[in-house]
Design a protein around this motif. Structure first.
Motif, short mmCIF file in Angstrom:
data_model
loop_
_atom_site.label_atom_id
_atom_site.label_comp_id
_atom_site.label_asym_id
_atom_site.label_seq_id
_atom_site.Cartn_x
_atom_site.Cartn_y
_atom_site.Cartn_z
N SER A 1 8.39 10.52 12.86
CA SER A 1 9.24 11.33 11.99
C SER A 1 10.70 10.91 12.10
O SER A 1 11.47 11.07 11.16
CB SER A 1 9.09 12.82 12.34
N SER A 2 11.07 10.34 13.23
CA SER A 2 12.44 9.86 13.44
C SER A 2 12.73 8.58 12.68
O SER A 2 13.89 8.20 12.52
CB SER A 2 12.66 9.59 14.93
N GLY A 3 11.66 7.91 12.23
CA GLY A 3 11.83 6.63 11.55
C GLY A 3 11.54 5.43 12.44
O GLY A 3 11.48 4.30 11.95
N MET A 4 11.37 5.68 13.73
CA MET A 4 11.01 4.57 14.62
C MET A 4 9.62 4.07 14.26
O MET A 4 8.76 4.84 13.82
CB MET A 4 11.03 5.04 16.08
N THR A 5 9.43 2.77 14.47
CA THR A 5 8.18 2.13 14.09
C THR A 5 7.58 1.33 15.23
O THR A 5 8.30 0.91 16.15
CB THR A 5 8.38 1.20 12.89
N ASN A 6 6.28 1.11 15.16
CA ASN A 6 5.65 0.12 16.01
C ASN A 6 4.51 -0.54 15.24
O ASN A 6 4.00 0.02 14.26
CB ASN A 6 5.19 0.69 17.36
N TYR A 7 4.17 -1.75 15.69
CA TYR A 7 3.23 -2.59 14.96
C TYR A 7 2.23 -3.22 15.92
O TYR A 7 2.56 -3.52 17.08
CB TYR A 7 3.97 -3.71 14.23
N LEU B 1 0.84 -1.19 0.00
CA LEU B 1 0.00 0.00 0.00
C LEU B 1 0.88 1.24 0.00
O LEU B 1 1.95 1.25 0.60
CB LEU B 1 -0.91 0.02 1.22
N SER B 2 0.39 2.29 -0.66
CA SER B 2 1.07 3.58 -0.68
C SER B 2 0.09 4.66 -0.26
O SER B 2 -1.11 4.56 -0.50
CB SER B 2 1.58 3.90 -2.08
N CYS B 3 0.63 5.69 0.37
CA CYS B 3 -0.20 6.84 0.75
C CYS B 3 0.62 8.10 0.46
O CYS B 3 1.68 8.31 1.08
CB CYS B 3 -0.57 6.77 2.22
N VAL B 4 0.13 8.90 -0.46
CA VAL B 4 0.79 10.16 -0.81
C VAL B 4 0.08 11.29 -0.07
O VAL B 4 -1.15 11.38 -0.08
CB VAL B 4 0.74 10.42 -2.33
N VAL B 5 0.87 12.13 0.57
CA VAL B 5 0.34 13.19 1.43
C VAL B 5 0.72 14.55 0.86
O VAL B 5 1.90 14.79 0.55
CB VAL B 5 0.89 13.05 2.85
N SER B 6 -0.23 15.43 0.74
CA SER B 6 0.06 16.78 0.25
C SER B 6 0.62 17.63 1.37
O SER B 6 0.50 17.30 2.55
CB SER B 6 -1.21 17.43 -0.30
N GLN C 1 4.17 -2.54 3.41
CA GLN C 1 4.43 -3.80 2.73
C GLN C 1 3.79 -4.91 3.55
O GLN C 1 4.12 -5.08 4.73
CB GLN C 1 5.93 -4.04 2.59
N MET C 2 2.90 -5.65 2.94
CA MET C 2 2.15 -6.70 3.63
C MET C 2 2.49 -8.04 2.99
O MET C 2 2.21 -8.26 1.81
CB MET C 2 0.65 -6.43 3.54
N ASN C 3 3.10 -8.91 3.77
CA ASN C 3 3.46 -10.25 3.31
C ASN C 3 2.70 -11.30 4.11
O ASN C 3 2.17 -11.01 5.18
CB ASN C 3 4.96 -10.47 3.47
N SER C 4 2.68 -12.51 3.59
CA SER C 4 2.02 -13.63 4.27
C SER C 4 0.61 -13.25 4.71
O SER C 4 0.21 -13.48 5.86
CB SER C 4 2.85 -14.07 5.49
N LEU C 5 -0.13 -12.68 3.80
CA LEU C 5 -1.46 -12.19 4.13
C LEU C 5 -2.40 -13.33 4.50
O LEU C 5 -2.31 -14.45 3.96
CB LEU C 5 -2.03 -11.38 2.96
N LYS C 6 -3.30 -13.02 5.43
CA LYS C 6 -4.27 -13.98 5.94
C LYS C 6 -5.69 -13.44 5.68
O LYS C 6 -5.87 -12.22 5.58
CB LYS C 6 -4.08 -14.17 7.44
N PRO C 7 -6.67 -14.32 5.65
CA PRO C 7 -8.05 -13.84 5.45
C PRO C 7 -8.46 -12.81 6.50
O PRO C 7 -9.22 -11.88 6.18
CB PRO C 7 -8.87 -15.12 5.57
N GLU C 8 -7.94 -12.94 7.71
CA GLU C 8 -8.30 -11.98 8.76
C GLU C 8 -7.66 -10.61 8.56
O GLU C 8 -7.96 -9.67 9.32
CB GLU C 8 -7.94 -12.52 10.15
N GLY D 1 6.23 -9.02 12.07
CA GLY D 1 6.95 -10.03 11.31
C GLY D 1 6.39 -10.26 9.92
O GLY D 1 7.02 -10.94 9.10
N ARG D 2 5.22 -9.70 9.63
CA ARG D 2 4.61 -9.87 8.31
C ARG D 2 4.49 -8.55 7.55
O ARG D 2 4.62 -8.53 6.32
CB ARG D 2 3.20 -10.49 8.44
N PHE D 3 4.22 -7.47 8.27
CA PHE D 3 4.03 -6.15 7.66
C PHE D 3 5.22 -5.25 7.99
O PHE D 3 5.81 -5.34 9.07
CB PHE D 3 2.77 -5.49 8.19
#
Length: 115
Positions: free
Chosen positions: A53-59, A20-25, A81-88, A65-67
């Motif tokens: 903004s620092s680049g730190m991430t959380n999930y 997925l991509s999201c472009v922000v104006s 980026q979404m890998n190993s996608l599941k129906p849920e 481990g998948r996204f």
């Protein structure tokens, strides 16, 4: 007024991948926190991933481990980026910008994981 435009959703088989991509104006993208949220039918909207903004991430635990969330400040774009996608994982995915308590949402993009 800020605009967020998501793209990249679609129909994918279990085990497949999507990006997925999201472009922000606007000119403050590099200073903003960016998040991906999703909402499945009959459920509340939930956080999937966030990048500061620092680049730190959380999930969310359900996608660890998948996204992978990332950002390109030169392009005012945040990715999921979404890998190993599941129906849920089926849901409408929304992009969100957080800047100085000002929140803006995109219109959403549908992701359907089905055989």
């Amino acid at each position: 007024q800020v605009q967020l435009v998501e793209s990249g959703g679609g129909l994918v088989q279990p085990g497949g991948s999507l990006r997925l991509s999201c472009v922000v104006s606007g000119s403050i993208f590099s200073f903003a926190g960016m998040g991906w949220y999703r909402q499945a039918p009959g459920k509340q909207r939930e956080l999937v991933a966030h990048i500061f903004s620092s680049g730190m991430t959380n999930y969310a635990d359900s996608v660890k481990g998948r996204f992978t969330i990332s950002r390109d400040n030169a392009k005012n774009t945040v990715y999921l980026q979404m890998n190993s996608l599941k129906p849920e994982d089926t849901a409408v995915y929304y992009c969100r910008r957080d800047y100085n308590a000002r929140i803006a949402w995109g219109q959403g993009t549908q992701v359907t994981v089905s055989a």
